[in-house]
Design a protein around this motif. Structure first.
Motif, short mmCIF file in Angstrom:
data_model
loop_
_atom_site.label_atom_id
_atom_site.label_comp_id
_atom_site.label_asym_id
_atom_site.label_seq_id
_atom_site.Cartn_x
_atom_site.Cartn_y
_atom_site.Cartn_z
N LEU A 68 1.02 -17.56 2.76
CA LEU A 68 0.94 -17.02 1.41
C LEU A 68 -0.18 -15.99 1.28
CD1 LEU A 68 1.48 -20.27 -0.72
CD2 LEU A 68 3.16 -18.49 -0.18
N ALA A 69 -1.15 -16.04 2.20
CA ALA A 69 -2.25 -15.09 2.15
C ALA A 69 -1.92 -13.77 2.85
CB ALA A 69 -3.50 -15.70 2.79
N ARG A 70 -0.79 -13.72 3.55
CA ARG A 70 -0.45 -12.51 4.30
C ARG A 70 -0.43 -11.25 3.42
NH1 ARG A 70 1.27 -12.86 9.40
NH2 ARG A 70 1.68 -14.97 10.22
N PRO A 71 0.27 -11.26 2.27
CA PRO A 71 0.31 -10.03 1.46
C PRO A 71 -1.06 -9.58 0.97
CG PRO A 71 2.02 -11.58 0.76
CD PRO A 71 1.12 -12.33 1.69
N ILE A 72 -1.94 -10.56 0.67
CA ILE A 72 -3.28 -10.21 0.19
C ILE A 72 -4.09 -9.57 1.30
CG2 ILE A 72 -5.42 -11.12 -0.77
CD1 ILE A 72 -3.09 -11.16 -2.70
N TYR B 286 -5.54 -5.59 1.43
CA TYR B 286 -6.92 -5.17 1.61
C TYR B 286 -7.12 -4.40 2.92
CZ TYR B 286 -8.68 -7.56 -2.49
OH TYR B 286 -8.94 -7.93 -3.80
N VAL B 287 -6.61 -4.95 4.01
CA VAL B 287 -6.81 -4.30 5.31
C VAL B 287 -6.02 -3.01 5.41
CG1 VAL B 287 -6.51 -4.58 7.81
CG2 VAL B 287 -7.33 -6.49 6.42
N GLY B 288 -4.82 -3.00 4.80
CA GLY B 288 -3.96 -1.83 4.94
C GLY B 288 -4.02 -0.85 3.80
N GLY B 289 -4.23 -1.36 2.57
CA GLY B 289 -4.05 -0.49 1.42
C GLY B 289 -5.26 -0.17 0.60
N MET B 290 -6.40 -0.82 0.86
CA MET B 290 -7.58 -0.57 0.04
C MET B 290 -8.40 0.59 0.61
SD MET B 290 -7.76 -2.44 -2.63
CE MET B 290 -7.28 -3.98 -3.40
N GLY B 291 -7.84 1.77 0.53
CA GLY B 291 -8.54 2.95 1.03
C GLY B 291 -7.72 3.68 2.07
N ALA B 292 -8.06 4.95 2.23
CA ALA B 292 -7.39 5.77 3.23
C ALA B 292 -7.93 5.45 4.62
CB ALA B 292 -7.60 7.25 2.90
N LYS B 293 -7.31 5.99 5.63
CA LYS B 293 -7.79 5.80 6.99
C LYS B 293 -9.21 6.33 7.11
CE LYS B 293 -3.40 5.72 9.51
NZ LYS B 293 -2.60 6.32 10.60
N GLY B 294 -10.06 5.50 7.72
CA GLY B 294 -11.45 5.88 7.86
C GLY B 294 -12.30 5.58 6.65
N ARG B 295 -11.69 5.08 5.55
CA ARG B 295 -12.43 4.80 4.32
C ARG B 295 -12.06 3.41 3.78
NH1 ARG B 295 -14.28 9.18 1.40
NH2 ARG B 295 -15.30 7.57 0.14
N ASN B 296 -11.86 2.48 4.67
CA ASN B 296 -11.46 1.14 4.27
C ASN B 296 -12.38 0.13 4.95
OD1 ASN B 296 -10.24 -1.45 4.15
ND2 ASN B 296 -8.22 -0.55 3.85
N PHE B 297 -13.32 -0.45 4.18
CA PHE B 297 -14.29 -1.39 4.74
C PHE B 297 -13.63 -2.66 5.24
CE2 PHE B 297 -17.39 1.00 2.03
CZ PHE B 297 -18.25 1.38 3.05
#
Length: 337
Positions: free
Chosen positions: A233-237, A241-252
């Protein structure tokens, strides 16, 4: 170790808030209220103050760009008054996509701004006349403004300030001046490899007037003999965050997961997510990452995870209960007591 959970921004906040009194009786110590670009957190936090008696109520997080330092101080002081001294001000920079896309203000100098906000808030709570010349200029020069102090008398002159930070420089600053730290996707066995140096350097500059830094970490919670499937159930979350919270190179979040040793998986998740393939991105989240960032499993497994968090220096276990929240909170409270 204290126990916390987070009231998320999806769904009907009144329905969930009405359940919080039961969570408090079950042993919950801190309730965090999230804010993204849905409902604001302070309105919900005030409602929670009226529904509870003991639990601390914190923002996790209020973005530093959406409110002035003075308004952040006023908001925390107002909640502290309404709750009888139970407020916690959780701050974070959020990210440029939300800050510039939703709030319409430039995303710049997040660490410097956070440092100044904390300094200004603490001065306001001490009822000092505010004169500040930095990234924030108070009063604004060349106009009609004059130095002011808060009209009302805060319940406390030192409201706890927690900072959500992931990058080394931000974590270093957090360890130096904040009361608490709010990391995300925290793996206790690997946290020192990612943040140990920054935490040590920040602690070396920490004022003796500050108590030791509180560390808030945990993850999804479900205690039972046949619940490990709930980790999915945590997969989408995680993918969000890992994939969508920021552009490439700008995602902590991508950077943290990479430093944990999941670099190839993090790249794949980000590539899929930014291409619009969200379900595939979720499927690409490694099972090991889901296991290490959760407290989902038999009671013996959850006990071991709690011990690992304690060993890593976590002082507040922050859980997201899957299933019956009241039952899960009561059970995990027994395990950490």
């Amino acid at each position: 170790m204290r126990l916390a959970t987070t009231l998320m921004y999806a769904g009907d906040p009144r329905t969930t808030a009405d359940e919080v009194a039961g969570w408090e009786r079950a042993g919950l110590d801190i309730l965090w209220v999230a804010e993204a670009y849905g409902f604001d957190a302070p309105t919900i936090m005030g409602y929670l103050a009226a529904k509870t008696e003991r639990v601390q109520i914190g923002s996790a997080i209020l973005p530093i760009y959406s409110r002035t330092p003075a308004l952040l101080a006023q908001t925390a002081a107002g909640l502290d008054a309404m709750s009888g001294g139970r407020a916690v001000l959780g701050l974070g920079a959020s990210g440029p996509q939300v800050v510039e896309g939703w709030h319409g203000v430039p995303y710049d100098k997040p660490i410097g701004r956070t440092r100044e906000i904390i300094e200004i808030c603490r001065a306001i709570w001490r009822r000092e006349v505010i004169e500040h010349d930095g990234l924030y200029r108070m009063p604004l020069p060349g106009g009609l403004g004059k130095p002011l102090k808060i009209l009302t008398h805060p319940v406390r002159d030192r409201i706890p300030v927690y900072v959500a930070s992931l990058g080394a420089a931000n974590v270093r600053m957090t360890a130096e001046i904040a009361d608490g730290w709010l990391p995300f996707l925290y793996i206790p066995e690997r946290a020192a490899d990612v943040w140990g140096k920054a935490l040590t350097e920040g602690a070396a500059r920490r004022s003796a007037d500050l108590a030791p830094l509180e560390v808030v970490a945990g993850g999804p919670l479900a205690i039972g003999d046949d619940v490990t499937g709930l980790r999915d159930l945590a997969r989408p979350i995680v993918a969000l965050y890992v994939g969508g919270m920021g552009a490439k190179g700008r995602n902590f979040y991508h950077d943290v997961v990479s430093r944990y040793g999941f670099e190839a998986a993090a790249d794949r998740i980000q590539e899929l997510y930014l291409s619009g393939h969200k379900q595939e991105a979720a499927a690409a989240v490694p099972d090991e990452l889901l296991e290490l960032t959760s407290l989902i499993g038999p009671e013996s497994y959850v006990r071991d995870r709690i011990a690992a968090y304690k060993e890593a220096g976590v002082t507040v276990l922050n859980v997201i209960p899957f299933g019956d929240p009241l039952h899960q909170i009561a059970r995990v409270k027994e395990l950490i007591s």
